[in-house]
Write an enzyme that holds these catalytic residues in place. Sequence first.
Site, short mmCIF file in Angstrom:
data_model
loop_
_atom_site.label_atom_id
_atom_site.label_comp_id
_atom_site.label_asym_id
_atom_site.label_seq_id
_atom_site.Cartn_x
_atom_site.Cartn_y
_atom_site.Cartn_z
CB CYS A 42 33.93 -40.27 -37.37
SG CYS A 42 33.97 -41.95 -37.77
CE1 TYR A 78 48.07 4.94 -18.55
CE2 TYR A 78 47.39 2.61 -18.80
CZ TYR A 78 47.24 3.99 -19.25
OH TYR A 78 46.34 4.25 -20.16
CE LYS A 99 52.07 -1.70 -30.55
NZ LYS A 99 50.75 -0.83 -30.99
CB CYS A 120 37.06 -44.40 -37.49
SG CYS A 120 37.85 -42.92 -38.42
CB CYS A 175 34.21 -40.54 -41.15
SG CYS A 175 35.92 -40.66 -40.57
CD GLU A 213 54.62 1.93 -16.51
OE1 GLU A 213 53.39 1.85 -16.85
OE2 GLU A 213 55.10 2.85 -15.93
CG ASP A 222 46.50 -5.21 -26.43
OD1 ASP A 222 45.86 -4.11 -26.72
OD2 ASP A 222 46.45 -6.14 -27.26
CE LYS A 267 50.57 0.91 -26.20
NZ LYS A 267 49.45 0.21 -26.62
CB CYS A 312 36.48 -44.92 -41.36
SG CYS A 312 34.92 -44.15 -40.37
S1 IVH Z 1 51.01 5.39 -20.78
C1 IVH Z 1 50.85 9.96 -22.03
N1 IVH Z 1 51.36 3.14 -19.86
O1 IVH Z 1 48.58 2.27 -24.55
C2 IVH Z 1 51.13 8.42 -21.55
N2 IVH Z 1 49.84 3.71 -21.52
O2 IVH Z 1 48.68 4.84 -26.80
C3 IVH Z 1 49.99 7.68 -21.76
N3 IVH Z 1 48.63 1.48 -22.43
O3 IVH Z 1 45.59 3.83 -24.59
C4 IVH Z 1 49.83 6.26 -21.37
N4 IVH Z 1 49.62 0.33 -20.90
O4 IVH Z 1 45.88 2.97 -22.57
C5 IVH Z 1 50.97 3.93 -20.50
N5 IVH Z 1 51.95 0.95 -19.03
C6 IVH Z 1 51.40 2.02 -19.82
C7 IVH Z 1 50.41 1.58 -20.71
C8 IVH Z 1 49.67 2.29 -21.41
C9 IVH Z 1 48.96 0.22 -21.90
C10 IVH Z 1 47.86 2.00 -23.39
C11 IVH Z 1 47.15 3.23 -22.91
C12 IVH Z 1 46.72 3.87 -24.11
C13 IVH Z 1 47.80 3.37 -24.96
C14 IVH Z 1 48.99 4.56 -25.64
#
Ligand code: IVH
Length: 673
Positions: free
Chosen positions: A430, A229, A318, A436, A412, A117, A121, A119, A415
Amino acid sequence: MTEPALRQQIVTLREQIDEHNYRYYVLDEPSVPDAEYDRLMAQLRRLEQAHPELVSADSPTQRVGATPLAAFDSVAHEVPMLSLDNAFDAADLRDFDRRVHERLGLAAEQPVIYACEPKLDGSAVSLLYEQGVLVRGATRGDGSTGEDITQNVRTIDSIPLKLRGGGWPQRLEVRGEIYMPKASFEALNERARAEGSKTFVNPRNAAAGSLRQLDARITASRKLEMCAYSVGLAEGGGLPPTHSEILYQLQQWGLRINAEMAVVEGVEACLDYYQRLGAKRNELPYEIDGIVFKVDELALQQRLGFVSRAPRWAIAHKFPAQEEMTELLGVEFQVGRTGAVTPVARLKPVFVGGVTVSNATLHNMDEVERLGVMIGDTVIIRRAGDVIPQVVSVVEARRPADACPVELPRSCPVCGAAVERAEGEAAARCSGGVSCGAQRKEAIKHFASRKALDIDGLGDRLVELLVDKGLVQNLPDLFSLQHPQVAGLERMGDKSADNLLAAIEASKATTLPRFLYALGIREVGEATARTLAQHFGELEAIQTADEGALLAVPDVGPVVAQHIAVFFQQPHNLEVIAALRAAGVHWPAIEAPGADTQPLAGKTYVLTGTLEVMSRNDAKARLQELGAKVAGSVSAKTDCVVAGPGAGSKLKKAEELGIPVLDEAGLLALLEG
Ligand code: IVH
């Protein structure tokens, strides 16, 4: 109406609204136009106002409570909210997979099944449903204790106030991420900049800040979304045996899950998924900072267990950081097409968001003040996707003793005309206008650009050269360039001069929307140019329209109307237009939209995946020129899906529904002819 009939009508309206919400937010396939949805809501509100005794807490009208809180209560998490270990490269991920194998006693060649999935933000959230009704929302806090943000999570439309269907555990705690889509974030900051208030550094901070509002009406105005999630607590009822099936079950109960979620076999497939999503990262409507891989089978998760605060069965791989620190070496002021004088940060080069950045915009002097930035400061640079790099904050603790303030030049830099700042406007300008050199250069670059007259080969550098050599002073001069002048320029030969002159000649045959856009009227982008052309049909009518007539055009507000009217009041602009037409610039008459001019009228297209030859925006604009509607999601009403590499759920859906699919070559053929 009798009381039972009234009750029934209210229940039916609520069900209809909940169903539309589900289709819109969870399935991503809107079933009715917004106007119809608004009508249902208005009707329900009316009935509930007349009969307050029939209002219930889970009614869709009850998302925003009226009284702000004094403080948040704290919430002890019955099941701790963990965090994740990180992998920064393929080797880290393979190590993780090896450890999983070892702990489970699996042979190396036996692949582990992982759920993948994005991650997201944003901010982690815990949602507690009792008997299917949302009773509490909480932040993660330190993992053991969070804050009660129930009244704020209730304002988020993608969070159901009650679960759909049945069969849910009596107490069910759903966990997920609350995030702010990129577009909402940009709009929020845009507004903050216009109002001179504080901007948010990134969508994550914006989401977290919006969730921690004591006044839920502010949260409600922020356009947050939620994606589930995992499940924390589940009492009084069972759940499926794998993580992915649990997510599908949550989706059926009305929660949104990520459309990119996939189940794969083995670590190499995880790495493929990481690459594929990485390539798509910029196109996704929300920010992701990596991929989370989870061992799919719960029985295996249990055997793997936890270390300190992170599970052994999951890892976050990451992506490269989109924010980095560097030094502000200086600030230069650039003059744009409309004369706006923009401060640009010159930076010590830094690798961020996948490229080396040495310049970043500071927008305007209000922004410089808001950031409190000084030359010599250590600053945080953000480069997300294709958005131009920004200075988002200053590390004041690192300010050197000899840091100096950023000052707006009085004249400016190009010019020498006075730089002025109009009342209530963020931009300094300007005052030199067409005299210009910078404004002229920018106007010519814009005129020649792809979405305008599209003069092939006339790039920014060549425009600079032509203006610097005095060969082109204004737009019409382009059309009197002679072969020897062009061939005599640096790095230009006979052949390239021929090509350029041919391209200039060819550009004379254009369209009214392109021509209007090419004029560079303030606030008139491609879309506005197109609606103006459609509305008025011919240039003369636009030139003579007063502000009242302009306001009748869809999407034209008072500011745009004024810019357009002022533009056509300037004798200089009228002379330029007349000279361009005298030089032979022409366009076909715009006919009333009909079968001939709008071959795709009434058709709905959806674009998905990566296009390689043209950008998605261009493809969208071209389809719209042909009369098509371009929608964001696939439904039974879609006529055609254009899918490039990396297309995922939308393509799948199109195939399921038997909707015709074109690749990019097919799209190009369609647009050609
Ligand atoms: S699983 C034990 N799945 O990432 C599993 N976390 O350090 C716990 N996050 O603050 C999290 N997308 O909020 C999981 N698809 C995803 C996620 C996700 C974002 C965030 C979560 C947490 C940090 C994990």
